[in-house]
Scaffold this motif. Structure first.
Motif, PDB file in Angstrom:
ATOM      1  N   LEU A  85       0.832  -1.202   0.000  1.00  0.00           N
ATOM      2  CA  LEU A  85       0.000   0.000   0.000  1.00  0.00           C
ATOM      3  C   LEU A  85       0.864   1.248   0.000  1.00  0.00           C
ATOM      4  N   VAL A  86       0.585   2.155  -0.942  1.00  0.00           N
ATOM      5  CA  VAL A  86       1.189   3.481  -0.962  1.00  0.00           C
ATOM      6  C   VAL A  86       0.181   4.470  -0.385  1.00  0.00           C
ATOM      7  N   VAL A  87       0.622   5.328   0.531  1.00  0.00           N
ATOM      8  CA  VAL A  87      -0.210   6.421   1.031  1.00  0.00           C
ATOM      9  C   VAL A  87       0.362   7.708   0.444  1.00  0.00           C
ATOM     10  N   PHE A  88      -0.445   8.389  -0.398  1.00  0.00           N
ATOM     11  CA  PHE A  88       0.064   9.488  -1.235  1.00  0.00           C
ATOM     12  C   PHE A  88      -0.459  10.844  -0.771  1.00  0.00           C
ATOM     13  N   SER A  89       0.461  11.803  -0.675  1.00  0.00           N
ATOM     14  CA  SER A  89       0.154  13.173  -0.246  1.00  0.00           C
ATOM     15  C   SER A  89       0.313  14.141  -1.417  1.00  0.00           C
ATOM     16  N   HIS A  90      -0.728  14.932  -1.694  1.00  0.00           N
ATOM     17  CA  HIS A  90      -0.718  15.823  -2.859  1.00  0.00           C
ATOM     18  C   HIS A  90       0.077  17.104  -2.601  1.00  0.00           C
ATOM     19  N   GLY A  91       0.366  17.833  -3.689  1.00  0.00           N
ATOM     20  CA  GLY A  91       0.985  19.146  -3.577  1.00  0.00           C
ATOM     21  C   GLY A  91      -0.015  20.185  -3.103  1.00  0.00           C
ATOM     22  N   ILE A  92       0.480  21.378  -2.818  1.00  0.00           N
ATOM     23  CA  ILE A  92      -0.384  22.432  -2.302  1.00  0.00           C
ATOM     24  C   ILE A  92      -1.454  22.778  -3.336  1.00  0.00           C
ATOM     25  N   GLY A  93      -2.690  22.913  -2.878  1.00  0.00           N
ATOM     26  CA  GLY A  93      -3.802  23.195  -3.780  1.00  0.00           C
ATOM     27  C   GLY A  93      -4.361  21.967  -4.462  1.00  0.00           C
ATOM     28  N   GLY A  94      -3.970  20.784  -4.015  1.00  0.00           N
ATOM     29  CA  GLY A  94      -4.402  19.554  -4.660  1.00  0.00           C
ATOM     30  C   GLY A  94      -5.627  18.939  -4.012  1.00  0.00           C
ATOM     31  N   SER A  95      -5.894  17.675  -4.345  1.00  0.00           N
ATOM     32  CA  SER A  95      -7.033  16.953  -3.781  1.00  0.00           C
ATOM     33  C   SER A  95      -6.784  15.464  -3.898  1.00  0.00           C
ATOM     34  N   ARG A  96      -7.709  14.684  -3.376  1.00  0.00           N
ATOM     35  CA  ARG A  96      -7.604  13.228  -3.472  1.00  0.00           C
ATOM     36  C   ARG A  96      -7.736  12.741  -4.911  1.00  0.00           C
ATOM     37  N   GLU A  97      -8.257  13.586  -5.778  1.00  0.00           N
ATOM     38  CA  GLU A  97      -8.493  13.185  -7.167  1.00  0.00           C
ATOM     39  C   GLU A  97      -7.244  13.290  -8.025  1.00  0.00           C
ATOM     40  N   GLY A  98      -6.219  13.951  -7.517  1.00  0.00           N
ATOM     41  CA  GLY A  98      -5.019  14.179  -8.310  1.00  0.00           C
ATOM     42  C   GLY A  98      -4.086  12.979  -8.351  1.00  0.00           C
ATOM     43  N   TYR A  99      -3.102  13.067  -9.242  1.00  0.00           N
ATOM     44  CA  TYR A  99      -2.087  12.025  -9.412  1.00  0.00           C
ATOM     45  C   TYR A  99      -2.739  10.680  -9.706  1.00  0.00           C
ATOM     46  N   SER A 100      -3.826  10.754 -10.464  1.00  0.00           N
ATOM     47  CA  SER A 100      -4.582   9.536 -10.761  1.00  0.00           C
ATOM     48  C   SER A 100      -3.776   8.575 -11.626  1.00  0.00           C
ATOM     49  N   HIS A 115      -4.898   7.976  -1.760  1.00  0.00           N
ATOM     50  CA  HIS A 115      -4.588   9.379  -1.992  1.00  0.00           C
ATOM     51  C   HIS A 115      -5.361  10.254  -1.001  1.00  0.00           C
ATOM     52  N   ILE A 116      -4.613  11.026  -0.225  1.00  0.00           N
ATOM     53  CA  ILE A 116      -5.206  11.840   0.838  1.00  0.00           C
ATOM     54  C   ILE A 116      -5.442  13.260   0.337  1.00  0.00           C
ATOM     55  N   GLN A 117      -6.525  13.862   0.803  1.00  0.00           N
ATOM     56  CA  GLN A 117      -6.766  15.294   0.581  1.00  0.00           C
ATOM     57  C   GLN A 117      -6.559  16.017   1.914  1.00  0.00           C
ATOM     58  N   HIS A 118      -5.626  16.969   1.910  1.00  0.00           N
ATOM     59  CA  HIS A 118      -5.290  17.718   3.122  1.00  0.00           C
ATOM     60  C   HIS A 118      -6.119  19.002   3.153  1.00  0.00           C
ATOM     61  N   SER A 119      -7.083  19.056   4.043  1.00  0.00           N
ATOM     62  CA  SER A 119      -8.098  20.106   4.004  1.00  0.00           C
ATOM     63  C   SER A 119      -7.536  21.505   4.259  1.00  0.00           C
ATOM     64  N   GLY A 120      -6.400  21.626   4.908  1.00  0.00           N
ATOM     65  CA  GLY A 120      -5.843  22.957   5.146  1.00  0.00           C
ATOM     66  C   GLY A 120      -4.997  23.489   4.013  1.00  0.00           C
ATOM     67  N   MET A 285       4.536  18.839 -14.105  1.00  0.00           N
ATOM     68  CA  MET A 285       4.287  17.719 -15.021  1.00  0.00           C
ATOM     69  C   MET A 285       4.088  16.415 -14.262  1.00  0.00           C
ATOM     70  N   PHE A 286       4.449  16.379 -12.980  1.00  0.00           N
ATOM     71  CA  PHE A 286       4.228  15.182 -12.179  1.00  0.00           C
ATOM     72  C   PHE A 286       2.796  15.104 -11.650  1.00  0.00           C
ATOM     73  N   THR A 287       1.992  16.162 -11.873  1.00  0.00           N
ATOM     74  CA  THR A 287       0.578  16.128 -11.542  1.00  0.00           C
ATOM     75  C   THR A 287      -0.188  15.509 -12.712  1.00  0.00           C
ATOM     76  N   ASP A 288      -1.507  15.580 -12.677  1.00  0.00           N
ATOM     77  CA  ASP A 288      -2.312  15.055 -13.778  1.00  0.00           C
ATOM     78  C   ASP A 288      -2.374  15.997 -14.981  1.00  0.00           C
ATOM     79  N   ARG A 289      -1.789  17.170 -14.875  1.00  0.00           N
ATOM     80  CA  ARG A 289      -1.818  18.099 -16.008  1.00  0.00           C
ATOM     81  C   ARG A 289      -1.137  17.474 -17.218  1.00  0.00           C
ATOM     82  N   SER A 290      -1.735  17.645 -18.405  1.00  0.00           N
ATOM     83  CA  SER A 290      -1.345  16.869 -19.577  1.00  0.00           C
ATOM     84  C   SER A 290      -0.192  17.443 -20.391  1.00  0.00           C
ATOM     85  N   PHE A 291      -0.046  18.745 -20.442  1.00  0.00           N
ATOM     86  CA  PHE A 291       0.887  19.324 -21.403  1.00  0.00           C
ATOM     87  C   PHE A 291       2.069  20.052 -20.768  1.00  0.00           C
ATOM     88  N   THR A 292       1.998  20.378 -19.490  1.00  0.00           N
ATOM     89  CA  THR A 292       3.088  21.093 -18.867  1.00  0.00           C
ATOM     90  C   THR A 292       4.371  20.274 -18.929  1.00  0.00           C
TER      91      THR A 292
END
Length: 345
Positions: A85-100, A115-120, A285-292
């Motif tokens: 099991l990997v427990v994944f932490s997103h970048g600032i401004g992210g959500s549990r839906e990212g890094y899919s 994938h965790i969403q950090h509410s703060g 580019m390590f996020t889900d963004r396609s072209f960066t």
């Protein structure tokens, strides 16, 4: 020391449409029904994805803090294997839906990813007055949020290993738990596996000793700290560090380049560490963004990153270095620097 000085800085990621647990159950039933139906000649068949996606809306009541999560789970072979099991932490401004792309790739190959969403420090930072975005980002990078993020990791792991998840906890291998994250999430990962910072004479210690390895993608420096070796000296788990030559975080009044990622890698004294630096690219580019980072490079880096993490885990947990060796050869054309060979000896 200044207790208002932020510990970390990170970046944003992209959105994805959520799949509820009810929807997932419906998909499971549909999949079972499909197995029982005869194939009709001339009818196009769409195979089910090799993973299941489930969202949990957990709340840590001891902190009055929501901890939304998304679980990517292998669709087959669960009963026959002990699942890492990997427990994944997103970048600032992210959500549990990212890094899919990571969650899907790993779970399709037998490694679950939570994938965790950090509410703060999640995507809510992008809402509201656009002229106040920078101040909201700075506030989210303060030490209390960094500590809260590490507590989110611990809480999410507690829950997924309990009956609260709705999954059989016995299917998860407690000896193969991995902390992972990108950008601000990479700092969260480092704190979770042993990084320590002293503030006002007090040591901030967020270690969760259950994690046996770390995947660190584009880690920014720890703010205001010049002695990285002192901060990172207690990290004893194997770690992999992934970045790119143009991996730059830049907001008004702040810049962090790839040299900061390399400094963190160098400062970790545990010799069981790996480094991969892609040529060109970008921080996001390590996020889900396609072209960066480049239309052609972006999907290659995503695939190479996901594949490298699995090769690292195979080496760490099974002592099998063959996948790392193959990875090094396959992705050499887009690499600027690696220390994979050092790991392989």
């Amino acid at each position: 020391m200044d207790t208002n000085r932020p510990l970390v800085q990170a970046s944003r990621r992209a959105r994805e449409v959520p799949v509820s647990r009810r929807q997932m159950n419906a998909m499971l039933l549909a999949g079972l029904a499909t197995l029982a139906m005869p194939t009709v000649a001339g009818t196009a068949q769409h195979p089910a994805p090799p993973y299941l996606i489930t969202d949990f809306d957990w709340v840590d009541r001891t902190r009055s803090r929501p901890v939304p999560t998304r679980l990517y789970w292998p669709a087959t072979g669960v009963a026959e294997q002990s699942v890492p099991l990997v427990v994944f932490s997103h970048g600032i401004g992210g959500s549990r839906e990212g890094y899919s792309y990571l969650g899907k790739y790993w779970s399709a190959r037998g490694v679950a990813s939570l994938h965790i969403q950090h509410s703060g420090s999640d995507r809510a930072l992008w809402r509201g007055n656009p002229f106040a975005v920078v101040s909201r980002l700075q506030a989210a990078a303060q030490e209390q949020e960094a500590i809260a993020r590490a507590a989110d990791m611990r809480f999410a792991l507690d829950n997924i290993l309990s009956d609260a998840s709705g999954y059989q906890a016995a299917a998860i291998n407690p000896q193969r738990l991995v902390a992972a994250g990108h950008s601000y999430g990479a700092n969260t990962t480092l704190l979770t596996v042993g990084a320590q910072v002293v503030r006002n004479g007090q040591t901030i210690d967020c270690l969760d000793a259950r994690f046996a390895a770390a995947v660190v993608i584009s880690a920014p420096p720890f703010y205001g700290e010049s002695d990285l070796a002192a901060i990172l000296k207690n990290i004893t788990v194997p770690s992999i560090h992934i970045t790119a030559t143009d991996d730059v975080i830049q907001i008004p009044g702040y810049r962090s380049g790839a040299e900061d990622r390399l400094a963190i890698f160098e400062a970790i004294t545990n010799p069981h560490k790996l480094l991969a630096v892609f040529r060109g690219g970008s921080h996001s580019m390590f996020t889900d963004r396609s072209f960066t980072g480049g239309f052609s490079l972006n999907p290659k880096v995503k695939l190479a990153t996901a594949d490298l993490a699995l090769a690292f885990l195979a080496s760490t947990f099974d002592g099998d270095d063959s996948a790392l060796d193959r990875w090094q050869t396959q992705w050499q054309p887009i690499l600027a620097k690696t220390q994979v060979n050092d790991w392989l000896g």
